[in-house]
Design a protein around this motif. Sequence first.
Motif, PDB file in Angstrom:
ATOM      1  N   GLU A   1     -17.067   1.710  10.876  1.00 33.51           N
ATOM      2  CA  GLU A   1     -15.614   1.724  11.052  1.00 33.51           C
ATOM      3  C   GLU A   1     -14.967   1.463   9.689  1.00 33.51           C
ATOM      4  OE1 GLU A   1     -13.762  -0.020  14.720  1.00 33.51           O
ATOM      5  OE2 GLU A   1     -12.930  -1.399  13.232  1.00 33.51           O
TER       6      GLU A   1
ATOM      7  N   ARG B   1       5.050   5.700   1.275  1.00 37.97           N
ATOM      8  CA  ARG B   1       5.432   7.062   0.881  1.00 37.97           C
ATOM      9  C   ARG B   1       5.866   7.874   2.103  1.00 37.97           C
ATOM     10  NH1 ARG B   1       0.662   9.236  -1.436  1.00 37.97           N
ATOM     11  NH2 ARG B   1       0.096   9.538   0.731  1.00 37.97           N
ATOM     12  N   ARG B   2       5.126   7.710   3.207  1.00 38.97           N
ATOM     13  CA  ARG B   2       5.502   8.391   4.449  1.00 38.97           C
ATOM     14  C   ARG B   2       6.918   8.021   4.872  1.00 38.97           C
ATOM     15  NH1 ARG B   2       2.884  10.625   8.307  1.00 38.97           N
ATOM     16  NH2 ARG B   2       4.113   9.581   9.874  1.00 38.97           N
TER      17      ARG B   2
ATOM     18  N   GLN C   1      -5.364   5.517   6.670  1.00 39.19           N
ATOM     19  CA  GLN C   1      -4.738   6.233   5.556  1.00 39.19           C
ATOM     20  C   GLN C   1      -5.647   6.184   4.337  1.00 39.19           C
ATOM     21  OE1 GLN C   1      -0.247   4.710   6.650  1.00 39.19           O
ATOM     22  NE2 GLN C   1      -1.567   3.385   5.493  1.00 39.19           N
ATOM     23  N   VAL C   2      -5.574   7.237   3.520  1.00 38.50           N
ATOM     24  CA  VAL C   2      -6.308   7.249   2.252  1.00 38.50           C
ATOM     25  C   VAL C   2      -5.302   6.959   1.134  1.00 38.50           C
ATOM     26  CG1 VAL C   2      -7.726   8.620   0.695  1.00 38.50           C
ATOM     27  CG2 VAL C   2      -7.919   8.960   3.170  1.00 38.50           C
ATOM     28  N   GLU C   3      -5.646   5.997   0.287  1.00 44.05           N
ATOM     29  CA  GLU C   3      -4.776   5.634  -0.840  1.00 44.05           C
ATOM     30  C   GLU C   3      -5.174   6.429  -2.089  1.00 44.05           C
ATOM     31  OE1 GLU C   3      -2.146   3.523  -0.850  1.00 44.05           O
ATOM     32  OE2 GLU C   3      -2.378   3.071   1.280  1.00 44.05           O
TER      33      GLU C   3
ATOM     34  N   ILE D   1       7.740  -2.819   9.520  1.00 45.00           N
ATOM     35  CA  ILE D   1       6.997  -2.335  10.687  1.00 45.00           C
ATOM     36  C   ILE D   1       7.352  -3.226  11.858  1.00 45.00           C
ATOM     37  CG2 ILE D   1       4.718  -1.717  11.560  1.00 45.00           C
ATOM     38  CD1 ILE D   1       5.231  -0.734   8.705  1.00 45.00           C
TER      39      ILE D   1
ATOM     40  N   ILE E   1      -1.650  11.705  10.226  1.00 47.44           N
ATOM     41  CA  ILE E   1      -1.495  10.683   9.179  1.00 47.44           C
ATOM     42  C   ILE E   1      -2.732  10.642   8.284  1.00 47.44           C
ATOM     43  CG2 ILE E   1      -1.300   8.192   8.748  1.00 47.44           C
ATOM     44  CD1 ILE E   1       0.695   8.030  11.010  1.00 47.44           C
TER      45      ILE E   1
ATOM     46  N   GLU F   1     -12.477   0.039   6.946  1.00 49.07           N
ATOM     47  CA  GLU F   1     -11.738  -1.224   6.820  1.00 49.07           C
ATOM     48  C   GLU F   1     -10.647  -1.090   5.752  1.00 49.07           C
ATOM     49  OE1 GLU F   1     -14.343  -4.789   6.548  1.00 49.07           O
ATOM     50  OE2 GLU F   1     -15.962  -3.366   6.890  1.00 49.07           O
TER      51      GLU F   1
ATOM     52  N   THR G   1      -2.389  11.889   4.316  1.00 43.93           N
ATOM     53  CA  THR G   1      -2.654  10.940   3.223  1.00 43.93           C
ATOM     54  C   THR G   1      -3.893  11.381   2.437  1.00 43.93           C
ATOM     55  OG1 THR G   1      -3.882   9.446   4.691  1.00 43.93           O
ATOM     56  CG2 THR G   1      -1.535   8.990   4.376  1.00 43.93           C
TER      57      THR G   1
ATOM     58  N   ALA H   1       0.355   4.610   0.680  1.00 45.21           N
ATOM     59  CA  ALA H   1       0.308   5.745   1.611  1.00 45.21           C
ATOM     60  C   ALA H   1       1.372   5.591   2.712  1.00 45.21           C
ATOM     61  CB  ALA H   1      -1.077   5.874   2.239  1.00 45.21           C
TER      62      ALA H   1
ATOM     63  N   PRO I   1     -10.321   2.829  12.985  1.00 45.61           N
ATOM     64  CA  PRO I   1     -10.390   1.821  14.035  1.00 45.61           C
ATOM     65  C   PRO I   1      -9.428   2.157  15.182  1.00 45.61           C
ATOM     66  CG  PRO I   1      -9.517   0.877  12.005  1.00 45.61           C
ATOM     67  CD  PRO I   1      -9.741   2.324  11.743  1.00 45.61           C
TER      68      PRO I   1
ATOM     69  N   SER J   1      -6.371   2.326   3.757  1.00 42.93           N
ATOM     70  CA  SER J   1      -5.438   1.313   4.239  1.00 42.93           C
ATOM     71  C   SER J   1      -5.176   1.597   5.709  1.00 42.93           C
ATOM     72  CB  SER J   1      -4.141   1.326   3.432  1.00 42.93           C
ATOM     73  OG  SER J   1      -3.457   2.542   3.615  1.00 42.93           O
ATOM     74  N   LEU J   2      -4.754   0.563   6.438  1.00 42.74           N
ATOM     75  CA  LEU J   2      -4.514   0.684   7.877  1.00 42.74           C
ATOM     76  C   LEU J   2      -3.042   0.433   8.158  1.00 42.74           C
ATOM     77  CD1 LEU J   2      -7.502  -1.489   9.175  1.00 42.74           C
ATOM     78  CD2 LEU J   2      -7.438   0.996   8.964  1.00 42.74           C
ATOM     79  N   SER J   3      -2.568   0.939   9.275  1.00 38.30           N
ATOM     80  CA  SER J   3      -1.204   0.627   9.682  1.00 38.30           C
ATOM     81  C   SER J   3      -1.111   0.565  11.198  1.00 38.30           C
ATOM     82  CB  SER J   3      -0.241   1.667   9.094  1.00 38.30           C
ATOM     83  OG  SER J   3       0.585   2.215  10.084  1.00 38.30           O
ATOM     84  N   THR J   4      -0.208  -0.308  11.670  1.00 40.12           N
ATOM     85  CA  THR J   4       0.030  -0.408  13.113  1.00 40.12           C
ATOM     86  C   THR J   4       1.350   0.270  13.455  1.00 40.12           C
ATOM     87  OG1 THR J   4       1.121  -2.524  12.793  1.00 40.12           O
ATOM     88  CG2 THR J   4      -1.204  -2.589  13.360  1.00 40.12           C
TER      89      THR J   4
ATOM     90  N   TYR K   1      -5.209   1.720  15.272  1.00 41.57           N
ATOM     91  CA  TYR K   1      -4.652   1.630  13.917  1.00 41.57           C
ATOM     92  C   TYR K   1      -4.625   3.029  13.317  1.00 41.57           C
ATOM     93  CZ  TYR K   1      -5.239  -3.456  13.833  1.00 41.57           C
ATOM     94  OH  TYR K   1      -5.135  -4.801  14.080  1.00 41.57           O
TER      95      TYR K   1
ATOM     96  N   LYS L   1      -8.075  -6.454  12.334  1.00 42.36           N
ATOM     97  CA  LYS L   1      -8.656  -5.636  11.266  1.00 42.36           C
ATOM     98  C   LYS L   1      -8.349  -6.209   9.887  1.00 42.36           C
ATOM     99  CE  LYS L   1     -10.309  -2.926  14.280  1.00 42.36           C
ATOM    100  NZ  LYS L   1     -11.744  -3.132  14.608  1.00 42.36           N
TER     101      LYS L   1
ATOM    102  N   ILE M   1      -2.261  -6.028   6.164  1.00 47.57           N
ATOM    103  CA  ILE M   1      -2.801  -4.664   6.035  1.00 47.57           C
ATOM    104  C   ILE M   1      -1.874  -3.760   5.225  1.00 47.57           C
ATOM    105  CG2 ILE M   1      -4.339  -4.508   8.032  1.00 47.57           C
ATOM    106  CD1 ILE M   1      -2.114  -3.212   9.618  1.00 47.57           C
ATOM    107  N   TYR M   2      -0.611  -4.150   5.091  1.00 42.71           N
ATOM    108  CA  TYR M   2       0.324  -3.308   4.324  1.00 42.71           C
ATOM    109  C   TYR M   2       0.342  -3.638   2.837  1.00 42.71           C
ATOM    110  CZ  TYR M   2       1.640  -1.870   8.896  1.00 42.71           C
ATOM    111  OH  TYR M   2       1.571  -1.360  10.157  1.00 42.71           O
TER     112      TYR M   2
ATOM    113  N   SER N   1       0.848  -1.189   0.000  1.00 41.83           N
ATOM    114  CA  SER N   1       0.000   0.000   0.000  1.00 41.83           C
ATOM    115  C   SER N   1       0.884   1.239   0.000  1.00 41.83           C
ATOM    116  CB  SER N   1      -0.897   0.014   1.233  1.00 41.83           C
ATOM    117  OG  SER N   1      -1.777  -1.060   1.179  1.00 41.83           O
TER     118      SER N   1
ATOM    119  N   ARG O   1      -0.492  -8.859  22.316  1.00 44.92           N
ATOM    120  CA  ARG O   1      -1.207  -7.785  21.635  1.00 44.92           C
ATOM    121  C   ARG O   1      -2.618  -8.266  21.291  1.00 44.92           C
ATOM    122  NH1 ARG O   1       0.411  -3.669  17.122  1.00 44.92           N
ATOM    123  NH2 ARG O   1      -1.680  -3.137  16.550  1.00 44.92           N
TER     124      ARG O   1
ATOM    125  N   ASN P   1      -8.533  -1.604   2.505  1.00 42.63           N
ATOM    126  CA  ASN P   1      -8.921  -1.895   1.112  1.00 42.63           C
ATOM    127  C   ASN P   1     -10.338  -1.484   0.755  1.00 42.63           C
ATOM    128  OD1 ASN P   1      -6.598  -2.916   0.017  1.00 42.63           O
ATOM    129  ND2 ASN P   1      -6.992  -4.987   0.743  1.00 42.63           N
TER     130      ASN P   1
END
Lengths: 280, 186
Positions: free
Chosen positions: B60, A40-41, B82-84, A78, B106, B62, B110, A37, B76, B90-93, B79, A253, A224-225, A35, A85, B64
Amino acid sequence: MSNYDESNSELLTIELNLLFEGIYQRYGYDFRNYSKAHIRRRVLSRLALSNLTTVTELLDKVLREPEFFKVFLDDLSINVTEMFRDPQFYQSFRENIVPKLKTYTFIKIWHAGCSTGEEVYSLAILLHEEGLLDRCQIYATDFNRKVLEIAKEGVYQKAEMEQFENNYIKSGGQHKLSDYYKSMYGSVILRKDLSKRIVFADHNLVTDSVFAEVNLIMCRNVLIYFEKQLQNKVLNLFHESLIPSGILCLGTKESIKFTSVDSKFEIVDPKQKIFKKKII
Amino acid sequence: MYQAIVIGTSFGGLEALKTILPALKEDFPLPIIICLHIGEHNNEVFIRHLSEICKLPVKEAEGNEPILPGVVYFAPPNYHLQVEADLSFSLSTDKKLNFSRPSIDILFETAAWAYKDKVVGIILTGANSDGAHGLKTIKEFGGKTIIQNPCHAASPVMPRFALKIAKPEVRLHLEEIANYLNKLTT
């Protein structure tokens, strides 16, 4: 402030594609379908840290300096994780998966994307408490060799332990987390018997293929990535690697909904994203 | 002409959103993407509550998921959202930013990259500085920037930081925001 803004954002997109194509051809690591976004960060933050002006300069440096590439590789992976967790996941694992695992004489587990190991050791503690660890072989894999070294050591910051202890209690832990480690200065060292059934190995989900047939796969907060097509590819790799009725545990998620393996798994716990491979 | 609304808020945010969201018109034509700091708690209860009092669907976000007009999305808990470029989530941890995950910065940054000048960024009440730099990015990309008037916010810290760093175009009282958005999108 980065040198990229709305006036040259198209250029940035082209340069990022060239960067990841270059990395793939030079080093074999494939970030082309990650992904954008997030990645790019990370790239823009590396430009600022290394005093580079453009992504093309970064590409030049990455291609010519393998040592610099290693640094950049760390930027892209990451490595934020915790012991236990998402405690409810481990609780569900105890309730829904452990009884099934107890019916096997030998259990092969693949933890894909294990990062610095906190979650592998969490699983090992859970399996130990359920009397299953001695029957298990756990393969813990990651593409980043540096984090694998940390995972092998099993040494973590003392400061993090309060959070981990809370998670452990919420997850249904039967003892105290401190029963499983020794404190030394600002660090804790996990008990060696926890790692006796774990093999840490270098494996890249994007570019490597099936390496073992296993009873259970845990891969949390990795998919998710990935862009959709890459998620499909990796989920198919998992499907291939599991025995019939094998278990797949994804991040809270993450989902198999709308992917190409949707019909090939049944749902064990919809909230904690635990799935079972259908027999046919 | 705008394609999305992004909102960032923390302390007092849920109450503020309860004022804004139900007052948006039924045929509101843009997606509304919200980053609310709520710690690691579950979103479910207040999403259900907001669904009951809003004319628009609330859910919430999700990974993709394609972003649809007229839908209210929440990041969520725990997490980053992000907007693609293809206008999906998209999500990130990834590690916390401004002590926050999800981080408003963030989401806003994005969103600016994805929507360019076609996004409206709003900072509401909140007790930390998250969102100020994201709002600045939206402004640099030519999008519209709004803050809740800090003098009347439950906690003025977040809109005040945004005011200082992003120098937003519009400052509104909480009660004026829904009406402003309804008109902006007519």
